[in-house]
Design a protein around this motif. Structure first.
Motif, short mmCIF file in Angstrom:
data_model
loop_
_atom_site.label_atom_id
_atom_site.label_comp_id
_atom_site.label_asym_id
_atom_site.label_seq_id
_atom_site.Cartn_x
_atom_site.Cartn_y
_atom_site.Cartn_z
N LEU B 81 0.82 -1.22 0.00
CA LEU B 81 0.00 0.00 0.00
C LEU B 81 0.86 1.28 0.00
O LEU B 81 0.36 2.36 -0.29
CB LEU B 81 -0.90 0.03 1.24
N ALA B 82 2.11 1.15 0.35
CA ALA B 82 2.97 2.33 0.55
C ALA B 82 3.26 3.08 -0.74
O ALA B 82 3.28 2.50 -1.83
CB ALA B 82 4.29 1.89 1.17
N ASP B 83 3.47 4.38 -0.59
CA ASP B 83 3.95 5.18 -1.72
C ASP B 83 5.45 4.99 -1.89
O ASP B 83 5.97 4.90 -2.98
CB ASP B 83 3.66 6.67 -1.47
N HIS B 84 6.13 5.00 -0.76
CA HIS B 84 7.59 4.89 -0.81
C HIS B 84 8.10 4.05 0.37
O HIS B 84 8.49 4.59 1.40
CB HIS B 84 8.21 6.29 -0.78
N PRO B 85 8.09 2.74 0.19
CA PRO B 85 8.60 1.88 1.27
C PRO B 85 10.12 1.75 1.22
O PRO B 85 10.71 1.71 0.14
CB PRO B 85 7.94 0.53 0.96
N VAL B 86 10.72 1.72 2.39
CA VAL B 86 12.18 1.54 2.48
C VAL B 86 12.49 0.44 3.49
O VAL B 86 11.89 0.38 4.56
CB VAL B 86 12.88 2.85 2.91
N LEU B 87 13.44 -0.42 3.13
CA LEU B 87 13.91 -1.47 4.03
C LEU B 87 15.26 -1.03 4.59
O LEU B 87 16.20 -0.79 3.83
CB LEU B 87 14.06 -2.80 3.30
N SER B 88 15.34 -0.91 5.88
CA SER B 88 16.56 -0.45 6.53
C SER B 88 17.48 -1.65 6.82
O SER B 88 17.04 -2.69 7.30
CB SER B 88 16.18 0.26 7.83
N ILE B 89 18.76 -1.47 6.51
CA ILE B 89 19.72 -2.57 6.63
C ILE B 89 20.83 -2.18 7.60
O ILE B 89 21.51 -1.17 7.38
CB ILE B 89 20.40 -2.84 5.26
#
Lengths: 258, 258
Positions: B81-89
């Motif tokens: 659903l996100a516009d701009h998802p980010v996965l933090s590493i």
């Protein structure tokens, strides 16, 4: 595991850790283990094992529970009654409580013997030097001229005049196979381990479910307190200790404490 | 901690770990983290944090409990659903699930951004290279041209077009301060952490109490399953998830499972 990272990894000396920090003991433990890895005393896996222990300590409430104190008193009595007590030192023990183990050895007239899972000449030497820096005068384990039966060659190495012939052994943070093999040799085994369900405390005559940085000084304190006790008083301390009850109390605390 | 040492530390490649070993996942995890430390990807403290996590996983039964599976499905729906998802590493995430994070990023069209507690240019580069070796084409975090408000300078560094402007962030194994600061920025936060009482899962919109090596592939699987779902179906998955219930279920399992 997340709370963990909030602690700065950049403390150079343990004196920099504020003693009133709510997680002081945990910070101190991590700092000493990390130093141990950097000095070549502790295997990298030891850092992992210590993290695992710290989770159990967190669940225990990071304190010596009454049943652990009783186990520590029984341990002291066993050591004072022993003909030849030996304290076994691995890489985590050396990193965490070097001076404390030397003091305990002095208090109960025990030998110190290095016994590593991942044995290399360099680590053996680094640990022997580290113990001497903390006041040890004699360190066993380097001869390795005897073997624990029923254990694979590498982990079985002990000194003939040390663990091999000891009647009482303190094996903190010991692996289950070795704890079992020592028990099968008929030794009175005192295990220090934070997980009451581990095989090592399960097979030990005296399972001490406590953080080694609290347990060892407390065993020493009990030993000093009992130094002038008669044999029958020591025997009564030993007999009053109930290992099943102690293991159950630790498990209950871990459950309810959460 | 004792059972730990019974596992050989001498496995060179993870393929050597027998998949039918009762502690396969744990062995694999330790092996990857140890490799990460050796490669300069993971901070030494990461080995400790992982050990701590592994104790909670042991208490959880080393499996994805039903409430965690629901959290993972809700996480997938949020990401879709996100516009701009980010996965933090961070260093542990990179060591443990590099390829799995790349796959998840592909499945939900998210950015990958490196975000380290102990940030050095060498570690940033080592992790970026490691992610590219595992199929990442773009890796954020090296610009560090924006700051998370209310967090000390060093830990606050993020990319302006990455975590800073993301609406949904996955922050596995995140420290409590940073998790809180991201929450305060109004982001929908998905935290993966094995201790349900840690501050990070406590503040997260979606707390996933599961081992990251199980959680990430399962989120990906749910994302693929939901790939063709309409917005209202995704929203209904999100709404059905009850974070309090999930945290309680995890705590209960840790207690009763012991």
């Amino acid at each position: 595991m997340s709370e963990y990272d909030t602690i700065s990894a950049e403390v150079d000396h343990e004196e920099e850790i504020p003693e009133d920090h709510p997680r002081y003991q945990d910070l101190l433990t991590r700092h000493r283990i990390e130093n141990g890895v950097e000095k070549g005393i502790t295997h990298l896996q030891g850092m992992h094992a210590e993290g695992r222990g710290s989770a159990f300590d967190y669940l225990l409430g990071e304190e010596t529970i009454p049943s652990a104190d009783e186990a520590e008193r029984a341990a002291a009595a066993h050591l004072l009654l022993a003909d030849h007590p030996v304290l076994s030192i691995n890489g985590n023990v050396a990193a965490l409580v070097p001076g404390e183990m030397v003091e305990l050895a002095d208090a109960v007239d025990a030998d110190l013997e290095i016994n590593l899972f991942n044995r290399t000449p360099e680590r053996m030497q680094a640990i022997a030097d580290h113990l001497r820096d903390h006041g040890a005068t004699a360190v066993k384990g380097l001869e390795a001229d005897a073997r624990i039966p029923n254990l694979d060659h590498k982990r079985a190495k002990v000194d003939a005049d040390g663990i091999y012939e000891a009647d009482v052994v303190v094996v903190p943070l010991e692996d289950g196979d070795r704890a079992e093999a020592l028990e099968e040799m008929g030794k009175t085994e005192i295990v220090i381990d934070l997980n009451p369900l581990s095989r090592s405390p399960q097979v030990a005559e005296v399972p001490v479910v406590d953080n080694i940085i609290r347990a060892v000084p407390n065993i020493t304190e009990h030993a000093r307190d009992l130094a002038d006790a008669e044999t029958d008083e020591l025997q009564s301390v030993v007999e009053q200790f109930d290992r099943e009850e102690a293991l159950e109390a630790a498990e209950k605390r871990i459950r309810d404490g959460l």
